[in-house]
Design a protein around this motif. Structure first.
Motif, PDB file in Angstrom:
ATOM      1  N   ALA A   9       0.839  -1.201   0.000  1.00 54.72           N
ATOM      2  CA  ALA A   9       0.000   0.000   0.000  1.00 54.72           C
ATOM      3  C   ALA A   9       0.874   1.252   0.000  1.00 54.72           C
ATOM      4  N   GLU A  10       0.343   2.308  -0.599  1.00 54.73           N
ATOM      5  CA  GLU A  10       1.056   3.583  -0.581  1.00 54.73           C
ATOM      6  C   GLU A  10       0.937   4.276   0.771  1.00 54.73           C
ATOM      7  N   ASN A  11      -0.209   4.094   1.435  1.00 57.37           N
ATOM      8  CA  ASN A  11      -0.493   4.774   2.697  1.00 57.37           C
ATOM      9  C   ASN A  11      -1.204   3.832   3.669  1.00 57.37           C
ATOM     10  N   ALA A  12      -1.129   4.165   4.942  1.00 53.48           N
ATOM     11  CA  ALA A  12      -1.949   3.519   5.963  1.00 53.48           C
ATOM     12  C   ALA A  12      -2.542   4.621   6.828  1.00 53.48           C
ATOM     13  N   ARG A  13      -3.880   4.598   6.970  1.00 57.69           N
ATOM     14  CA  ARG A  13      -4.552   5.617   7.779  1.00 57.69           C
ATOM     15  C   ARG A  13      -4.772   5.118   9.198  1.00 57.69           C
ATOM     16  N   ILE A  14      -4.357   5.961  10.153  1.00 56.34           N
ATOM     17  CA  ILE A  14      -4.445   5.657  11.577  1.00 56.34           C
ATOM     18  C   ILE A  14      -5.358   6.679  12.237  1.00 56.34           C
ATOM     19  N   ILE A  15      -6.238   6.223  13.099  1.00 53.49           N
ATOM     20  CA  ILE A  15      -7.088   7.136  13.873  1.00 53.49           C
ATOM     21  C   ILE A  15      -6.220   7.800  14.940  1.00 53.49           C
ATOM     22  N   ALA A  16      -6.248   9.132  14.990  1.00 54.04           N
ATOM     23  CA  ALA A  16      -5.373   9.859  15.927  1.00 54.04           C
ATOM     24  C   ALA A  16      -5.858   9.802  17.359  1.00 54.04           C
ATOM     25  N   GLY A  17      -7.119   9.444  17.562  1.00 51.79           N
ATOM     26  CA  GLY A  17      -7.627   9.348  18.922  1.00 51.79           C
ATOM     27  C   GLY A  17      -9.109   9.610  18.984  1.00 51.79           C
ATOM     28  N   LYS A  18      -9.759   8.960  19.936  1.00 52.79           N
ATOM     29  CA  LYS A  18     -11.200   9.097  20.102  1.00 52.79           C
ATOM     30  C   LYS A  18     -11.578   9.864  21.372  1.00 52.79           C
ATOM     31  N   GLN A  19     -10.573  10.282  22.142  1.00 51.27           N
ATOM     32  CA  GLN A  19     -10.847  11.022  23.377  1.00 51.27           C
ATOM     33  C   GLN A  19     -10.963  12.518  23.089  1.00 51.27           C
TER      34      GLN A  19
ATOM     35  N   THR B 231      -3.220  10.397   9.104  1.00 51.40           N
ATOM     36  CA  THR B 231      -4.364  10.377   9.999  1.00 51.40           C
ATOM     37  C   THR B 231      -5.467  11.204   9.371  1.00 51.40           C
ATOM     38  N   GLU B 232      -6.608  11.289  10.037  1.00 43.81           N
ATOM     39  CA  GLU B 232      -7.813  11.848   9.422  1.00 43.81           C
ATOM     40  C   GLU B 232      -8.534  12.771  10.401  1.00 43.81           C
ATOM     41  N   ASN B 233      -9.208  13.783   9.891  1.00 40.45           N
ATOM     42  CA  ASN B 233     -10.018  14.681  10.732  1.00 40.45           C
ATOM     43  C   ASN B 233     -11.290  13.963  11.163  1.00 40.45           C
ATOM     44  N   TRP B 234     -11.115  13.071  12.153  1.00 36.01           N
ATOM     45  CA  TRP B 234     -12.162  12.119  12.515  1.00 36.01           C
ATOM     46  C   TRP B 234     -12.157  11.894  14.018  1.00 36.01           C
ATOM     47  N   PHE B 235     -13.291  11.635  14.585  1.00 35.35           N
ATOM     48  CA  PHE B 235     -13.490  11.391  16.013  1.00 35.35           C
ATOM     49  C   PHE B 235     -13.147  12.636  16.826  1.00 35.35           C
ATOM     50  N   ASP B 236     -13.266  12.515  18.137  1.00 37.61           N
ATOM     51  CA  ASP B 236     -13.234  13.698  18.995  1.00 37.61           C
ATOM     52  C   ASP B 236     -11.893  14.415  18.995  1.00 37.61           C
ATOM     53  N   LEU B 237     -10.786  13.674  18.985  1.00 37.16           N
ATOM     54  CA  LEU B 237      -9.499  14.350  19.136  1.00 37.16           C
ATOM     55  C   LEU B 237      -9.266  15.347  18.009  1.00 37.16           C
ATOM     56  N   LEU B 238      -9.474  14.926  16.773  1.00 36.55           N
ATOM     57  CA  LEU B 238      -9.244  15.818  15.625  1.00 36.55           C
ATOM     58  C   LEU B 238     -10.573  16.340  15.094  1.00 36.55           C
ATOM     59  N   SER B 239     -11.347  16.946  15.972  1.00 36.78           N
ATOM     60  CA  SER B 239     -12.671  17.439  15.600  1.00 36.78           C
ATOM     61  C   SER B 239     -12.678  18.916  15.239  1.00 36.78           C
ATOM     62  N   SER B 240     -11.509  19.553  15.254  1.00 38.40           N
ATOM     63  CA  SER B 240     -11.433  20.975  14.898  1.00 38.40           C
ATOM     64  C   SER B 240     -10.128  21.241  14.155  1.00 38.40           C
ATOM     65  N   PRO B 241     -10.114  22.257  13.293  1.00 39.31           N
ATOM     66  CA  PRO B 241      -8.879  22.570  12.560  1.00 39.31           C
ATOM     67  C   PRO B 241      -7.703  22.884  13.477  1.00 39.31           C
ATOM     68  N   SER B 242      -7.951  23.566  14.596  1.00 34.08           N
ATOM     69  CA  SER B 242      -6.843  23.977  15.460  1.00 34.08           C
ATOM     70  C   SER B 242      -6.075  22.782  15.997  1.00 34.08           C
ATOM     71  N   VAL B 243      -6.783  21.719  16.381  1.00 32.06           N
ATOM     72  CA  VAL B 243      -6.103  20.533  16.916  1.00 32.06           C
ATOM     73  C   VAL B 243      -5.439  19.749  15.780  1.00 32.06           C
ATOM     74  N   VAL B 244      -6.084  19.679  14.618  1.00 38.55           N
ATOM     75  CA  VAL B 244      -5.436  19.048  13.457  1.00 38.55           C
ATOM     76  C   VAL B 244      -4.091  19.711  13.198  1.00 38.55           C
ATOM     77  N   HIS B 245      -4.082  21.031  13.176  1.00 36.39           N
ATOM     78  CA  HIS B 245      -2.832  21.753  12.909  1.00 36.39           C
ATOM     79  C   HIS B 245      -1.807  21.528  14.025  1.00 36.39           C
TER      80      HIS B 245
END
Length: 278
Positions: free
Chosen positions: A125-135, A165-179
């Motif tokens: 695979a070229e990539n593997a997507r990991i969930i950054a966190g659900k908390q 990773t992906e803008n998904w679940f609670d941890l990455l639920s806003s642009p500021s935390v993604v950045h």
């Protein structure tokens, strides 16, 4: 048109009914249990999907981990060979479980995800997507996420496989935390931006904020009574393209109507018409 078409991929998430069977994840073991006909009997196996996908004109695929019936090396080699024969690129293995920010089981889940990263490598695979966190994105949980993602990146060092990773679940639920998370990881983890994970009045503004750093995109459209919401889809595409996004668009379809292949074709044609206008 041909060059734009090269930017289209399909996720097995969009073919639930076509594949039928899913394999539930058990985070306490690396074994894969018996399949369940979650979406009915299904028409095709994952091994048969690459040739069917190519026949529909698609050359890029993302596989959700719960669609894989085995992690055995023989099975993985066979799947990789079917992809090669069909001329289909395995763009991403979507590791669809685990919470690396869980205060009790975070270490266990990180180790479980690391095993799936090895599977992604074995599949080519070229990539593997990991969930950054659900908390919730507290400072403590952000630290947990960054620490675990660094650990996974260290274990994957030297591999051509890109971890995202992906803008998904609670941890990455806003642009500021993604950045914040991506900035602190200093490029070691990439971003898969998803149109369908955020909502609300600032949705398009928020997508526009993160898409300058996106390497992949889940282009999910909304369907109501079988009709594609063109206004929303166009606004999402404008946010991505306006931010300079140049990567592939992975079609995400999960409505009851129309038929899966029909829905995918509508999404593809809508995106290509906009890209060609640009």
């Amino acid at each position: 048109m041909a060059q734009s078409a090269d930017r289209i991929a399909v996720s097995t998430w969009s073919l639930h009914r076509f594949l039928g069977t899913t394999y539930a994840h058990d985070l306490t073991t690396t074994a894969i249990g018996p399949g369940e006909d979650t979406y009915g009997e299904g028409s095709e196996s994952l091994l048969g999907l690459p040739s069917v996908l190519a026949n529909h004109g698609y050359k890029r695929l993302e596989i959700v981990s719960f669609h894989m019936r085995s992690r055995d090396s023989i099975y993985l080699a066979e799947l990789r060979e079917q992809l090669r024969i069909a001329g289909v690129t395995l763009q991403t293995l979507l590791i669809d479980a685990g919470d690396i920010t869980d205060p009790v089981n975070g270490a266990r889940d990180t180790a479980w995800i690391a095993g799936w990263v090895e599977v992604a490598n074995e599949l080519g695979a070229e990539n593997a997507r990991i969930i950054a966190g659900k908390q919730q994105p507290t400072p403590e949980n952000i630290e947990r996420s960054i620490s675990a993602l660094r650990q996974l990146a260290d274990a994957n060092a030297g591999s051509p496989l890109r971890l995202v990773t992906e803008n998904w679940f609670d941890l990455l639920s806003s642009p500021s935390v993604v950045h914040e998370v991506l900035d602190r990881l200093e490029g070691r983890i990439g971003l898969l931006g998803d149109f369908g994970n955020w909502s609300g009045p600032t949705k398009y503004q928020d997508l526009a904020s993160i898409f300058p750093r996106a390497e992949l995109c889940h282009a999910k459209a909304t369907f109501a009574d079988g009709q594609l919401d063109e206004a929303d889809y166009a606004a999402c595409l404008s946010a991505a393209e306006g931010a300079g996004y140049k990567g592939p668009y992975t079609l995400i379809f999960d409505a009851d109507h129309p038929h899966e292949w029909t829905g995918l074709a509508e999404e593809r044609d809508f995106i290509l018409s906009r890209l060609d206008q640009g």
